[in-house]
Scaffold this motif. Structure first.
Motif, short mmCIF file in Angstrom:
data_model
loop_
_atom_site.label_atom_id
_atom_site.label_comp_id
_atom_site.label_asym_id
_atom_site.label_seq_id
_atom_site.Cartn_x
_atom_site.Cartn_y
_atom_site.Cartn_z
N VAL A 4 44.37 46.14 47.22
CA VAL A 4 42.92 46.19 47.48
C VAL A 4 42.55 44.97 48.31
CG1 VAL A 4 40.61 46.19 46.48
CG2 VAL A 4 42.45 47.38 45.30
N ALA A 5 41.83 45.18 49.39
CA ALA A 5 41.30 44.05 50.19
C ALA A 5 39.79 44.01 49.98
CB ALA A 5 41.62 44.26 51.66
N ILE A 6 39.31 42.84 49.56
CA ILE A 6 37.88 42.66 49.32
C ILE A 6 37.33 41.77 50.44
CG2 ILE A 6 36.17 41.65 47.76
CD1 ILE A 6 38.13 42.26 45.44
N ILE A 7 36.32 42.27 51.14
CA ILE A 7 35.72 41.45 52.20
C ILE A 7 34.50 40.75 51.62
CG2 ILE A 7 34.72 41.44 54.51
CD1 ILE A 7 36.26 44.03 55.00
N GLY A 8 34.57 39.43 51.54
CA GLY A 8 33.47 38.63 51.01
C GLY A 8 33.78 38.05 49.66
N GLY A 9 33.77 36.73 49.61
CA GLY A 9 34.03 36.03 48.35
C GLY A 9 32.77 35.46 47.75
N GLY A 10 31.68 36.27 47.75
CA GLY A 10 30.48 35.90 47.01
C GLY A 10 30.66 36.36 45.56
N ILE A 11 29.57 36.34 44.80
CA ILE A 11 29.69 36.66 43.38
C ILE A 11 30.15 38.11 43.18
CG2 ILE A 11 27.30 37.47 42.92
CD1 ILE A 11 29.23 35.00 40.77
N ILE A 12 29.78 39.01 44.09
CA ILE A 12 30.15 40.42 43.95
C ILE A 12 31.65 40.59 44.20
CG2 ILE A 12 29.77 42.76 44.82
CD1 ILE A 12 27.40 41.62 43.16
N GLY A 13 32.14 40.01 45.29
CA GLY A 13 33.57 40.10 45.59
C GLY A 13 34.41 39.45 44.50
N LEU A 14 33.94 38.31 43.99
CA LEU A 14 34.69 37.60 42.95
C LEU A 14 34.73 38.40 41.64
CD1 LEU A 14 33.32 34.01 43.58
CD2 LEU A 14 35.70 34.73 43.84
N ALA A 15 33.58 38.96 41.26
CA ALA A 15 33.53 39.73 40.00
C ALA A 15 34.44 40.95 40.10
CB ALA A 15 32.09 40.14 39.70
#
Ligand SMILES: Cc1cc2nc3c(=O)[nH]c(=O)nc-3n(C[C@H](O)[C@H](O)[C@H](O)COP(=O)(O)OP(=O)(O)OC[C@H]3O[C@@H](n4cnc5c(N)ncnc54)[C@H](O)[C@@H]3O)c2cc1C
Length: 385
Positions: A4-15
């Motif tokens: 899985v690749a998550i774009i964006g390491g804000g609170i949503i991407g981190l959670a």
């Protein structure tokens, strides 16, 4: 092993990364364009967690989502604190919503009616009761609503804790790595391209906050809109208020280390994160209207963040017309409250293809209608104001 690749390491991407890595059996990577995770809206937030105060128009799909999100907060806080030993300054002090004018009183009556009809916990208080609970509140107060279930935490600590937790669970974070475009093959997203490389994945999740529309070549680009919010922080030795206290014009949140947070504004000025004199004056006035002694506090700092808003102010959650491509963006004023639930919803979709929540109100397909498409095309691109 699925990737899985998550774009964006804000609170949503981190959670989401934490939820996926905790379930295990999956390789998770985060792409973050900044040199630090969580350095945008997620670290600008006040950290108030109150479903009924943030529901836009009373009962409906957003309120249901917020209530479900609220129930996941205690276990998330306990898990992260246990794992990282970071104190998240999580408390459930309750919230007082004040009426200071006749118009405020009318709004309170309206809010009381719909909240009681929806079976939510809320209580109407007389002015004397408000001042007994919070003696620092202005003597101009006419009454208030009290909701005992309002919680708060420190979002910057939450980011640190999520950051440590995902690292401990083996998530790879590629910092200073802005995703440029999605790699699409037939009707499927197969990866992401960035300046010095590509990564391939079974699932790509767009958690890029207000920048989530960065790839305009997709059939439905995410119609994310930046909504600037400014915050003042006052340093003080003793707490001024015990609860979250707000009026229709401002709110106050007391941190346990002595600082008092006052917010906020909602401004549509593109991707401009400046702190402005006018906004700080307005927030200060709003804070003093609630607690006059705020006016005598020396030493304040200020910051601004860009909330990820959408044309109808509802989040965008779930599948898209492209296989392998999910969106978790547009959390507007509630991304801290909704982060653990969003992680769970998207992880359920990845692991089992379904979610126990009804996501129809949050589907990206609602933006296919013609007149909304027009609006999307007019949205500012990254860097425009
Ligand atoms: C002043 C203020 C007060 C708030 N108060 C509260 C509150 O009390 N309670 C609450 O629940 N919510 C609150 N919010 C809202 C909350 O902060 C947001 O909803 C939430 O932080 C959104 O998280 P996010 O991860 O979607 O977005 P962001 O935090 O913006 O994270 C998105 C990340 O994606 C990265 N990114 C963007 N484009 C790319 C790309 N192309 N490639 C790689 N990475 C990329 C960005 O650098 C960023 O780190 C507040 C917000 C503000 C501004």
């Amino acid at each position: 092993m699925k990737r899985v690749a998550i774009i964006g390491g804000g609170i949503i991407g981190l959670a989401l990364a934490e939820e996926l890595a905790r379930r295990g059996g999956i390789e998770v990577q985060i792409l973050e364009r900044n040199s630090r995770i969580g350095n945008e809206a997620s670290s600008a937030a006040a950290g108030i967690l109150t479903p009924q105060a943030e529901s836009l128009e009373g009962p409906g799909s957003l309120l249901n989502l917020l209530l479900a999100g609220y129930t996941l907060i205690p276990e998330t806080v306990a898990r992260l604190q246990e794992m990282t030993k970071i104190d998240l300054d999580y408390r459930v002090p309750g919230m007082l919503t004040l009426a200071l004018t006749e118009a405020d009183e009318e709004k309170l009556t309206h809010d009381l009616q719909w909240q009681q009809a929806a079976g939510l916990q809320v209580e109407r208080l007389k002015a004397a009761q408000v001042r007994k609970m919070e003696p620092a509140v202005s003597d101009k107060v006419r009454g208030g609503l009290y909701c005992s279930q309002a919680a708060q935490l420190d979002p910057r600590r939450l980011i640190r804790a999520y950051g440590q937790a995902v690292e401990q669970r083996g998530v790879r974070s590629l910092l200073s790595t802005p995703a440029d475009r999605f790699l699409v093959e037939k009707n499927r997203v197969i990866g992401v391209e960035f300046s010095d490389g590509k990564i391939y994945a079974d699932w790509v999740v767009n958690c890029a906050g207000p920048w989530a529309g960065f790839d305009r070549s997709l059939p439905i680009p995410v119609p994310a809109i930046p909504a600037r919010g400014q915050i003042l922080q006052f340093s003080m030795e003793f707490p001024l208020v015990q609860r979250v206290v707000r009026s229709p014009r401002a709110y106050l949140v007391q941190r346990s280390q002595g600082s008092l947070i006052a917010g906020t504004t909602v401004e549509y000025v593109g991707f401009d994160k400046s702190v402005t004199e006018q906004a700080t004056r307005t927030i200060r006035e709003g804070a003093c209207e609630i607690v006059p002694s705020v006016g005598s506090i020396k030493g304040e700092s200020a910051w601004a963040g860009l909330r990820p808003d959408t044309p109808d102010h509802l989040p965008i959650l779930g599948p898209t017309p492209l296989e392998g491509y999910l969106v978790a963006a547009g959390h507007f004023r509630n991304g801290i409250l909704l982060a653990p639930l969003t992680g769970r919803i998207i992880a359920d979709l990845i692991f089992s293809g379904t979610s126990s929540m009804d996501l129809s109100a949050f589907s990206i397909s609602r933006f296919v209608a013609k007149q909304v498409r027009g609006k999307i095309d007019q949205l500012p691109a990254d860097g425009e104001t």
